[in-house]
Design a protein around this motif. Structure first.
Motif, PDB file in Angstrom:
ATOM      1  N   ARG A  37     -25.466 117.802  62.534  1.00 56.64           N
ATOM      2  CA  ARG A  37     -24.609 117.167  61.592  1.00 56.64           C
ATOM      3  C   ARG A  37     -24.894 117.214  60.248  1.00 56.64           C
ATOM      4  O   ARG A  37     -25.928 117.047  59.876  1.00 56.64           O
ATOM      5  N   LEU A  38     -24.011 117.909  59.447  1.00 53.95           N
ATOM      6  CA  LEU A  38     -24.301 118.125  58.003  1.00 53.95           C
ATOM      7  C   LEU A  38     -23.189 116.915  57.335  1.00 53.95           C
ATOM      8  O   LEU A  38     -22.179 116.783  57.298  1.00 53.95           O
ATOM      9  N   ASN A  39     -24.142 116.238  56.588  1.00 53.58           N
ATOM     10  CA  ASN A  39     -23.348 115.479  55.643  1.00 53.58           C
ATOM     11  C   ASN A  39     -23.705 115.621  53.880  1.00 53.58           C
ATOM     12  O   ASN A  39     -24.591 116.724  53.887  1.00 53.58           O
ATOM     13  N   ASP A  40     -23.173 115.098  53.012  1.00 56.74           N
ATOM     14  CA  ASP A  40     -23.508 115.224  51.647  1.00 56.74           C
ATOM     15  C   ASP A  40     -25.025 115.261  51.313  1.00 56.74           C
ATOM     16  O   ASP A  40     -25.702 115.867  50.717  1.00 56.74           O
ATOM     17  N   ALA A  41     -25.888 114.351  52.389  1.00 57.73           N
ATOM     18  CA  ALA A  41     -27.280 114.043  51.617  1.00 57.73           C
ATOM     19  C   ALA A  41     -28.210 114.580  52.684  1.00 57.73           C
ATOM     20  O   ALA A  41     -29.331 114.753  52.385  1.00 57.73           O
ATOM     21  N   ALA A  42     -27.751 115.056  53.923  1.00 59.05           N
ATOM     22  CA  ALA A  42     -28.751 115.539  54.834  1.00 59.05           C
ATOM     23  C   ALA A  42     -28.301 116.099  56.019  1.00 59.05           C
ATOM     24  O   ALA A  42     -27.111 116.413  56.296  1.00 59.05           O
ATOM     25  N   VAL A  43     -29.131 116.896  56.838  1.00 58.26           N
ATOM     26  CA  VAL A  43     -28.637 117.545  58.174  1.00 58.26           C
ATOM     27  C   VAL A  43     -29.541 116.991  59.178  1.00 58.26           C
ATOM     28  O   VAL A  43     -30.780 116.815  58.848  1.00 58.26           O
ATOM     29  N   GLN A  44     -28.579 116.653  60.069  1.00 55.68           N
ATOM     30  CA  GLN A  44     -29.336 116.170  61.277  1.00 55.68           C
ATOM     31  C   GLN A  44     -29.249 116.995  62.456  1.00 55.68           C
ATOM     32  O   GLN A  44     -28.177 117.568  62.874  1.00 55.68           O
ATOM     33  N   LEU A  45     -30.266 117.330  63.208  1.00 56.17           N
ATOM     34  CA  LEU A  45     -30.410 118.328  64.186  1.00 56.17           C
ATOM     35  C   LEU A  45     -30.709 117.608  65.616  1.00 56.17           C
ATOM     36  O   LEU A  45     -31.586 116.602  65.536  1.00 56.17           O
ATOM     37  N   PHE A  46     -30.005 117.794  66.689  1.00 55.83           N
ATOM     38  CA  PHE A  46     -30.176 117.140  67.693  1.00 55.83           C
ATOM     39  C   PHE A  46     -30.549 118.012  68.896  1.00 55.83           C
ATOM     40  O   PHE A  46     -30.278 119.155  69.008  1.00 55.83           O
ATOM     41  N   SER A  94     -23.260 127.920  61.947  1.00 54.54           N
ATOM     42  CA  SER A  94     -21.657 128.099  62.537  1.00 54.54           C
ATOM     43  C   SER A  94     -21.944 129.374  63.604  1.00 54.54           C
ATOM     44  O   SER A  94     -22.471 130.466  63.168  1.00 54.54           O
ATOM     45  N   GLY A  95     -21.425 128.939  64.899  1.00 56.18           N
ATOM     46  CA  GLY A  95     -21.422 130.240  65.903  1.00 56.18           C
ATOM     47  C   GLY A  95     -22.739 130.083  66.607  1.00 56.18           C
ATOM     48  O   GLY A  95     -22.884 130.534  67.739  1.00 56.18           O
ATOM     49  N   ALA A  96     -23.784 129.607  65.795  1.00 54.15           N
ATOM     50  CA  ALA A  96     -25.212 129.589  66.777  1.00 54.15           C
ATOM     51  C   ALA A  96     -25.454 128.167  67.198  1.00 54.15           C
ATOM     52  O   ALA A  96     -26.087 127.993  68.376  1.00 54.15           O
ATOM     53  N   VAL A  97     -25.060 127.248  66.647  1.00 57.50           N
ATOM     54  CA  VAL A  97     -25.324 125.597  66.979  1.00 57.50           C
ATOM     55  C   VAL A  97     -23.923 124.898  66.496  1.00 57.50           C
ATOM     56  O   VAL A  97     -23.237 124.987  65.882  1.00 57.50           O
ATOM     57  N   GLN A  98     -23.808 124.084  67.699  1.00 53.52           N
ATOM     58  CA  GLN A  98     -22.531 123.382  67.841  1.00 53.52           C
ATOM     59  C   GLN A  98     -22.590 122.347  66.523  1.00 53.52           C
ATOM     60  O   GLN A  98     -23.774 121.790  66.191  1.00 53.52           O
ATOM     61  N   LEU A  99     -21.656 122.258  65.601  1.00 51.27           N
ATOM     62  CA  LEU A  99     -21.567 121.531  64.308  1.00 51.27           C
ATOM     63  C   LEU A  99     -20.871 120.143  64.638  1.00 51.27           C
ATOM     64  O   LEU A  99     -19.538 120.411  65.148  1.00 51.27           O
ATOM     65  N   PHE A 100     -21.326 119.057  64.583  1.00 45.54           N
ATOM     66  CA  PHE A 100     -20.361 117.814  64.707  1.00 45.54           C
ATOM     67  C   PHE A 100     -19.971 117.644  63.276  1.00 45.54           C
ATOM     68  O   PHE A 100     -20.382 117.715  62.182  1.00 45.54           O
ATOM     69  N   ARG A 119     -41.226 125.199  66.095  1.00 38.63           N
ATOM     70  CA  ARG A 119     -40.676 126.300  65.955  1.00 38.63           C
ATOM     71  C   ARG A 119     -39.478 126.194  66.984  1.00 38.63           C
ATOM     72  O   ARG A 119     -39.686 126.056  68.286  1.00 38.63           O
ATOM     73  N   ARG A 120     -37.977 126.239  66.889  1.00 35.17           N
ATOM     74  CA  ARG A 120     -37.020 126.047  67.674  1.00 35.17           C
ATOM     75  C   ARG A 120     -36.214 127.139  67.258  1.00 35.17           C
ATOM     76  O   ARG A 120     -35.677 127.481  66.355  1.00 35.17           O
ATOM     77  N   SER A 121     -35.477 127.946  68.149  1.00 40.10           N
ATOM     78  CA  SER A 121     -34.518 128.863  68.266  1.00 40.10           C
ATOM     79  C   SER A 121     -33.204 128.147  68.420  1.00 40.10           C
ATOM     80  O   SER A 121     -33.018 127.241  68.579  1.00 40.10           O
ATOM     81  N   TYR A 122     -32.204 128.762  67.498  1.00 43.88           N
ATOM     82  CA  TYR A 122     -30.897 128.210  67.321  1.00 43.88           C
ATOM     83  C   TYR A 122     -30.339 127.696  68.716  1.00 43.88           C
ATOM     84  O   TYR A 122     -29.541 126.651  68.536  1.00 43.88           O
ATOM     85  N   ASP A 123     -30.498 128.548  69.481  1.00 48.85           N
ATOM     86  CA  ASP A 123     -29.725 128.353  70.996  1.00 48.85           C
ATOM     87  C   ASP A 123     -30.432 127.445  71.868  1.00 48.85           C
ATOM     88  O   ASP A 123     -29.955 126.815  72.595  1.00 48.85           O
ATOM     89  N   THR A 124     -31.510 126.747  71.136  1.00 46.84           N
ATOM     90  CA  THR A 124     -32.230 125.534  71.984  1.00 46.84           C
ATOM     91  C   THR A 124     -31.839 124.465  71.566  1.00 46.84           C
ATOM     92  O   THR A 124     -32.101 123.213  71.972  1.00 46.84           O
ATOM     93  N   ILE A 125     -30.991 124.329  70.310  1.00 42.37           N
ATOM     94  CA  ILE A 125     -30.644 123.195  69.678  1.00 42.37           C
ATOM     95  C   ILE A 125     -29.334 122.843  69.884  1.00 42.37           C
ATOM     96  O   ILE A 125     -28.425 123.397  70.208  1.00 42.37           O
ATOM     97  N   GLY A 126     -29.356 121.462  70.243  1.00 37.48           N
ATOM     98  CA  GLY A 126     -28.088 120.838  70.676  1.00 37.48           C
ATOM     99  C   GLY A 126     -26.916 120.879  70.050  1.00 37.48           C
ATOM    100  O   GLY A 126     -25.622 120.820  70.204  1.00 37.48           O
ATOM    101  N   GLY A 127     -27.154 120.349  68.701  1.00 33.99           N
ATOM    102  CA  GLY A 127     -26.005 120.324  67.764  1.00 33.99           C
ATOM    103  C   GLY A 127     -26.484 120.024  66.553  1.00 33.99           C
ATOM    104  O   GLY A 127     -27.751 119.698  66.096  1.00 33.99           O
TER     105      GLY A 127
END
Length: 164
Positions: free
Chosen positions: A122-131, A157-163, A112-120
């Motif tokens: 990256r969304l592409n066509d096949a997957a989302v990567q959370l850093f 958007s607005g909660a997590v930095q999107l690369f 369980r992770r709050s959006y504001d504790t996620i560093g960023g």
């Protein structure tokens, strides 16, 4: 009322659940094909003429035939275990939850992770990567469709930095 505004507010209010399953249908088809090939090969051992007078060879053929038939039967009847974890992106609580079912089939939260504790993200066509905040990969989840990617982009958007 604008239709796009109504869908946008719906996308931000509904949790998005993504499964970690990556091409399990293909895996099932391949396992069943391998099982069928093993069962057929178990019977083919007896179709080819060989040294019929050698009892030791016949004993080995029986053992191999039974082994191939049993392994083929097991591969043919395996079912997909629905114990794969799921990622739930909750816009109301603004958090990511990773759920896995226990032995009784009840979902249990394993992360369980709050959006504001996620560093960023990256969304592409096949997957989302959370850093993480230090840039290391926290989790990668396959996206099922472009609609899921769009809904997740709206949520984050607005909660997590999107690369890019």
């Amino acid at each position: 009322m604008d239709h796009s505004r109504a869908t946008g507010s719906l996308a931000t209010a509904m949790p998005l659940v993504l499964s970690f399953e990556a091409n399990w249908r293909l895996r099932t088809v391949m396992l069943r094909g391998l099982g069928l090939a093993m069962m057929v090969s178990a019977s083919w051992l007896w179709l080819f003429p060989g040294s019929v007078a050698d009892p030791e060879l016949n004993l080995v053929k029986v053992g191999v035939s039974v082994l191939f038939f049993v392994l083929g039967l097991v591969l043919m009847t395996t079912r997909d275990l629905h114990n794969q974890p799921e990622a739930c992106f909750d816009p109301v609580r603004r958090e990511l939850r990773v759920l896995r079912r226990d032995a009784q089939g009840q979902p249990k939260t394993v992360l369980r992770r709050s959006y504001d504790t996620i560093g960023g993200a990256r969304l592409n066509d096949a997957a989302v990567q959370l850093f993480e905040n230090d840039g290391s990969l926290l989790i990668e989840v396959p996206l099922g469709s472009s609609a899921a990617r769009s809904q997740l982009r709206d949520q984050l958007s607005g909660a997590v930095q999107l690369f890019s």
